[in-house]
Design a protein around this motif. Structure first.
Motif, PDB file in Angstrom:
ATOM      1  N   ARG A   1       0.838  -1.209   0.000  1.00  0.00           N
ATOM      2  CA  ARG A   1       0.000   0.000   0.000  1.00  0.00           C
ATOM      3  C   ARG A   1       0.870   1.256   0.000  1.00  0.00           C
ATOM      4  NH1 ARG A   1      -5.443   0.043   1.124  1.00  0.00           N
ATOM      5  NH2 ARG A   1      -5.198   2.139   2.014  1.00  0.00           N
TER       6      ARG A   1
ATOM      7  N   LEU B   1      -4.369  -1.573 -10.704  1.00  0.00           N
ATOM      8  CA  LEU B   1      -3.404  -0.879  -9.850  1.00  0.00           C
ATOM      9  C   LEU B   1      -2.544   0.070 -10.685  1.00  0.00           C
ATOM     10  CD1 LEU B   1      -1.807  -0.291  -7.316  1.00  0.00           C
ATOM     11  CD2 LEU B   1      -0.662  -2.508  -7.576  1.00  0.00           C
TER      12      LEU B   1
ATOM     13  N   ALA C   1      -4.904   3.999  -5.625  1.00  0.00           N
ATOM     14  CA  ALA C   1      -3.748   3.120  -5.826  1.00  0.00           C
ATOM     15  C   ALA C   1      -3.528   2.235  -4.602  1.00  0.00           C
ATOM     16  CB  ALA C   1      -2.505   3.950  -6.119  1.00  0.00           C
TER      17      ALA C   1
ATOM     18  N   ALA D   1       2.375   1.672  -3.524  1.00  0.00           N
ATOM     19  CA  ALA D   1       1.373   2.105  -4.502  1.00  0.00           C
ATOM     20  C   ALA D   1       1.010   3.571  -4.307  1.00  0.00           C
ATOM     21  CB  ALA D   1       0.127   1.226  -4.392  1.00  0.00           C
TER      22      ALA D   1
ATOM     23  N   GLU E   1      -6.253  -0.350  -4.524  1.00  0.00           N
ATOM     24  CA  GLU E   1      -6.064  -1.387  -5.539  1.00  0.00           C
ATOM     25  C   GLU E   1      -4.950  -2.350  -5.133  1.00  0.00           C
ATOM     26  OE1 GLU E   1      -7.961  -2.131  -7.848  1.00  0.00           O
ATOM     27  OE2 GLU E   1      -9.170  -0.352  -8.221  1.00  0.00           O
ATOM     28  N   ALA E   2      -3.952  -1.838  -4.411  1.00  0.00           N
ATOM     29  CA  ALA E   2      -2.906  -2.726  -3.894  1.00  0.00           C
ATOM     30  C   ALA E   2      -3.504  -3.736  -2.926  1.00  0.00           C
ATOM     31  CB  ALA E   2      -1.805  -1.908  -3.217  1.00  0.00           C
TER      32      ALA E   2
END
Length: 217
Positions: free
Chosen positions: A98, A189, A201, A101, A204-205
């Protein structure tokens, strides 16, 4: 294969040791070097076409990452692969993923975006051709560029061995549809990072890690 021949194929800035590392890592991830197998340095130099020094440096790095174990006087052991450990790897990986990203979305430059898009396109091509090897190569590229774009070497160094272990488990545990699902999760991602949407982002991680958890036994 002679070292001079290998040298000409090395991407700019990549040393012989780094090339040896990539080759051996790929063999470990795809189980060409079987879990628990014992191999020696001479065999690795023959397989990779590299000299002893770059192979030795690669082995030392892989041992530090937990993918090999150097056993004096008996050889080099390939790490065992217990599918039950996949969740432990993913639990450890989620937080740092996280961070990477989010920071990649915040700090990534146009060059990183182009390379991330290339990785996304390569994953799409791998999905269309059902080519697992090509997908894993694109995933490795994505992980590398993600670490560079985030401008956080501490997080990148922590994530790198976890990402390699994840690819190895993924290869072992893949099932019909895994390639398509994994490629889709990565593309989402990458899109969020290129859009410079930090929160999306990071989320999405997490979704990518959740997808990988769904593969764990």
């Amino acid at each position: 294969m002679h070292q001079a021949a290998v040298q000409s194929s090395i991407p700019t800035g990549e040393s012989l040791a780094e090339l040896a590392y990539r080759q051996i890592e790929e063999m470990i991830v795809t189980l060409k070097l079987e879990p628990g197998a014992i191999i020696n340095e001479r065999a690795l130099t023959d397989i990779t076409g590299m000299g002893r020094t770059p192979v030795r440096e690669a082995v030392q790095k892989l041992a530090w990452e937990g993918l090999m174990e150097i056993r004096p006087r008996s050889g080099i052991a390939i790490a065992a692969l217990n599918p039950q450990d996949f969740r432990k790897v993913l639990d450890t990986r989620e937080g740092v993923e996280r961070v990477l990203a989010r920071d990649a979305a915040l700090y990534g430059a146009d060059l990183h975006h182009r390379r991330l898009q290339q990785a996304s396109d390569a994953m799409s091509a791998a999905q269309e051709g059902n080519n697992v090897g090509s997908f894993l190569a694109a995933d490795k590229t994505f992980d590398t560029v993600l670490g560079q774009a985030a401008e956080n070497p501490f997080a990148a160094r922590l994530a790198s061995p976890l990402q390699t272990h994840s690819r190895r488990f993924w290869f072992r545990l893949q099932r019909p549809g895994s390639l398509q699902e994994s490629a889709g999760a990565h593309r989402a991602l990458i899109e969020a990072i290129i859009d410079r949407d930090e929160q999306r982002a990071a989320d999405e991680a997490t979704r990518l890690i959740d997808h990988l958890r769904s593969m764990a036994p």
